[in-house]
Write an enzyme that holds these catalytic residues in place. Structure first.
Site, PDB file in Angstrom:
ATOM      1  N   GLU A  53       0.801  -1.214   0.000  1.00 18.48           N
ATOM      2  CA  GLU A  53       0.000   0.000   0.000  1.00 18.48           C
ATOM      3  C   GLU A  53       0.839   1.272   0.000  1.00 18.48           C
ATOM      4  OE1 GLU A  53      -2.301   0.054   3.575  1.00 18.48           O
ATOM      5  OE2 GLU A  53      -3.911   1.208   2.660  1.00 18.48           O
ATOM      6  N   LYS A  75      -9.007   6.433   1.861  1.00 19.52           N
ATOM      7  CA  LYS A  75      -9.169   5.782   3.165  1.00 19.52           C
ATOM      8  C   LYS A  75     -10.548   5.168   3.333  1.00 19.52           C
ATOM      9  CE  LYS A  75      -7.781   6.030   7.830  1.00 19.52           C
ATOM     10  NZ  LYS A  75      -6.892   4.884   7.642  1.00 19.52           N
TER      11      LYS A  75
HETATM   12  O1  M6R Z   1     -12.894   1.774   6.999  1.00 15.67           O
HETATM   13  P1  M6R Z   1     -12.665   0.305   6.870  1.00 15.67           P
HETATM   14  O2  M6R Z   1     -11.981  -0.289   8.034  1.00 15.67           O
HETATM   15  O3  M6R Z   1     -13.940  -0.435   6.559  1.00 15.67           O
HETATM   16  O4  M6R Z   1     -11.711   0.147   5.622  1.00 15.67           O
HETATM   17  C1  M6R Z   1     -11.428  -1.112   5.090  1.00 15.67           C
HETATM   18  C2  M6R Z   1     -10.249  -1.055   4.141  1.00 15.67           C
HETATM   19  O5  M6R Z   1     -10.532  -0.227   3.063  1.00 15.67           O
HETATM   20  C3  M6R Z   1      -8.989  -0.544   4.846  1.00 15.67           C
HETATM   21  O6  M6R Z   1      -8.678  -1.313   5.959  1.00 15.67           O
HETATM   22  C4  M6R Z   1      -7.776  -0.571   3.888  1.00 15.67           C
HETATM   23  O7  M6R Z   1      -7.464  -1.888   3.588  1.00 15.67           O
HETATM   24  C5  M6R Z   1      -6.624   0.176   4.543  1.00 15.67           C
HETATM   25  N1  M6R Z   1      -6.278   1.316   3.758  1.00 15.67           N
HETATM   26  C6  M6R Z   1      -5.417  -0.659   4.704  1.00 15.67           C
HETATM   27  O8  M6R Z   1      -4.384   0.046   5.324  1.00 15.67           O
END
Ligand code: M6R
Length: 590
Positions: free
Chosen positions: A474, A585
């Site tokens: 990432e 995000k």
């Molecule tokens: O807001 P959320 O926890 O639902 O987001 C889920 C994913 O989009 C998020 O964890 C993504 O994988 C991160 N940017 C990883 O660092």
């Protein structure tokens, strides 16, 4: 995704819009733009690039007026270009619109409008100002027009619109995308997330699904889907603990990594009665299904092991984007444990909505208070991590784990013991953050020219391998795979060559003896082995030392050096770890 803001009041709108938008850039930073109203005219500027770049190129800060709307984009329909940036206008430049979401039937609407309207972008959003224009020309007010338009839209939206014909109001509407009003004596605000109002106001009004709003200098009117006026008083929010500046750190990601001990301590402080009530719900059902995406899913994978080991409860983890394909198996005996930092991830919301229809109980672990997921759930535990600005999830991951540990110990009637253990593990994390100083930095420098990494682990540590790999991909744009160590020999071993970095997450726990042969298999093929452990092993070429903790809690300590390694790897590659390319995000599209 995208972030939208609006302002009407006494202050110069441009500076307010830019200030509030800057706190929503986590929602997308492909392009940005604002539109203000002054002396009966719309003044707009937009371009591709981050907000700061667009401000510099288009002098957005110079736009006049005390009313306006703004947008920061994560591209879905239409490439990253000035034309596709918001705001979008009608043909006469009388109506400006910003939109977050996806209009699924935009092709049909565009075809219908094409004969009489000129389209300048490839976006789905551009149909909205033209539709508004159609209705306004039949004699309707802007809010009446918006109420008509949303009935024609399929998909998800949070919309804000202004019109030079009605210069004293901003109108808005939402469905499946968030929109919140901020109230202050100097004027009224709208935004996708109350984070935009940080330092401005803590009085907010939450707009519900399907509602339309009219916001003026002095008041707010809300209308439900049937067009009836709804009364709703502002609520006070103290949702955001913590500073929104980087402080002494170069990047938010590094700051947030270091905030983890404090974030865990806050997450531990839950209402005991609420945790017990959730535990009782979990005990009552036949099936427990964890659902989440990305980092939150990795937390769920660890939670599954913890539930099993501590409380003997078996749960399944279903990736939220795949949840709908299992919906036949969901019923009133199912409890869905949805995990999401933002509480706005479209895949998670979709799965949860479908499960609700089938009668499932919904419990969520969320950071953003009153987010869509929180509001859809029967019960919520909040992470209390404060704002996480870096796109890469760090402190919210360890806060999610904390909540999962708490629940597991509550399920086993050992809640206080769980809390005590978490408190002592947190002290170890604190010590290891201090001790790390240069270790992961030096390693990242040494491996800066490597392009493929393999992260391996067993049992409860497997999801840490997956999370360590995700962080590296990432923020450092390096190919990395995280996998159960036992799986290597079923294919991936073919990729291990002389010098290939293999990161083995092998704390001295029940997995240690079992992973050693897998590490040896990679070493025999020339792998450069980086061991993450509290016990040295001669197979290691590099040793990332972690503090010993009770074995159930190793994920909380092993993830820290992997986050730091990813961070330093990004910085050594001259990348901004806070804003990785192509990502946002909060992923509010399916
Ligand atoms: O807001 P959320 O926890 O639902 O987001 C889920 C994913 O989009 C998020 O964890 C993504 O994988 C991160 N940017 C990883 O660092």
């Amino acid at each position: 995704m995208c972030g939208i803001v609006g302002y009407i009041g006494e202050k110069p709108a441009a500076s307010v819009l830019l200030d509030t938008l800057s706190r929503l850039e986590y929602r997308g930073y492909d392009s940005a733009g604002i539109a203000t109203l002054y002396q009966g005219q719309i003044h707009a500027g937009k371009d591709a690039g981050s907000l700061m770049e667009v401000v510099a190129k288009q002098h957005l800060d110079m736009l006049p007026g005390n009313i306006g709307i703004g947008h920061t984009r994560w591209a879905t329909h239409g490439g990253i270009s000035a034309a596709n940036a918001h705001p979008h206008m009608d043909c006469d430049n009388e109506i400006a619109v910003v939109h977050n979401g996806i209009i699924e039937n935009y092709e049909i609407l565009r075809q219908r409008l094409k004969g009489t309207h000129r389209f300048l972008s490839q976006t789905d959003s551009e149909v909205i100002p033209h539709l508004l224009d159609e209705y306004v020309h039949t004699g309707l007010s802007l809010e009446q027009a918006l109420q008509k338009v949303v009935k024609e839209l399929e998909g998800s939206y949070a919309i804000l619109a202004i019109s030079s014909r009605e210069p004293d109001k901003i109108v808005g509407a939402r469905r499946e995308s968030p929109l919140i009003i901020g109230i202050s004596p100097e004027g009224n605000y709208l935004a996708s997330d109350a984070l935009a109002f940080h330092g401005i106001t803590d009085r907010v009004i939450l707009i519900e699904e399907g509602e339309c709003v009219v916001v003026t200098r002095v008041g707010v009117s809300i209308y439900n889907e049937s067009g009836e006026k709804v009364k709703r008083a502002p609520i006070k929010t103290d949702w955001y603990h913590g500073e929104l500046s980087k402080g002494l750190y170069d990047y938010f990601m590094l700051k947030e990594i270091h905030e983890q001990p404090a974030a865990i301590r806050r997450a531990v402080c839950q209402e005991t009665a609420e945790v017990m009530a959730i535990a009782a719900e979990i005990r009552r059902v036949k099936h427990v299904v964890f659902t989440a995406c990305g980092t939150s899913r990795h937390a769920a994978l660890i939670g599954r092991y913890v539930f099993s080991k501590v409380a003997g409860i078996f749960g399944e983890v279903v990736m939220a984007s795949e949840f709908e394909y299992f919906i036949e198996s969901v019923d009133s005996q199912t409890l869905v444990l949805a995990i999401s930092q933002s509480g706005e991830t479209a895949d998670v919301l979709d799965g949860v909505r479908r499960a609700k229809v089938k009668g499932a109980k919904i419990i969520s672990l969320v950071n953003t208070v009153d987010s869509s997921l929180a509001r859809l759930s029967d019960r919520v535990l909040y992470m209390k991590s404060g704002p996480e600005v870096g796109v890469a999830a760090t402190k919210t991951f360890t806060a999610q784990l904390t909540l999962l540990y708490l629940l597991a110990f509550a399920l086993a009637d050992k809640y206080e013991e769980g809390k005590n253990q978490l408190t002592s593990v947190t002290a170890k994390i604190e010590e290891s953050l201090v001790a790390d100083a240069d270790e992961t930095n030096d390693l990242a420098l040494k491996l800066k020219n490597q392009h493929d990494f393999y992260f391996i682990a067993r049992g409860i540590n497997f999801a840490v391998a997956a999370e360590g790999a995700l962080k590296l991909k990432e923020v450092a744009y390096v190919h990395a795979e995280g996998m159960p160590a036992g799986e290597l020999k079923h294919g991936t071993l073919a990729l291990i060559d002389r010098g290939t970095p293999v990161v083995a997450i092998c704390p001295h726990d029940y997995t240690f003896d079992e992973i050693l042969p897998n590490i040896a298999e990679t070493a025999a093929r020339g792998a450069y082995v980086i061991g993450v452990s509290d016990k040295f092993e001669s197979l290691f070429n590099e040793w990332i030392r972690i503090p010993p903790v009770p074995e159930l809690f190793y994920p909380l300590v092993t993830i820290i050096p992997l986050q730091l390694f990813a961070y330093h790897s990004a910085v050594f590659r001259a990348l901004d770890p806070d804003k990785p390319r192509n990502l946002a995000k909060s992923v509010t599209v399916k």
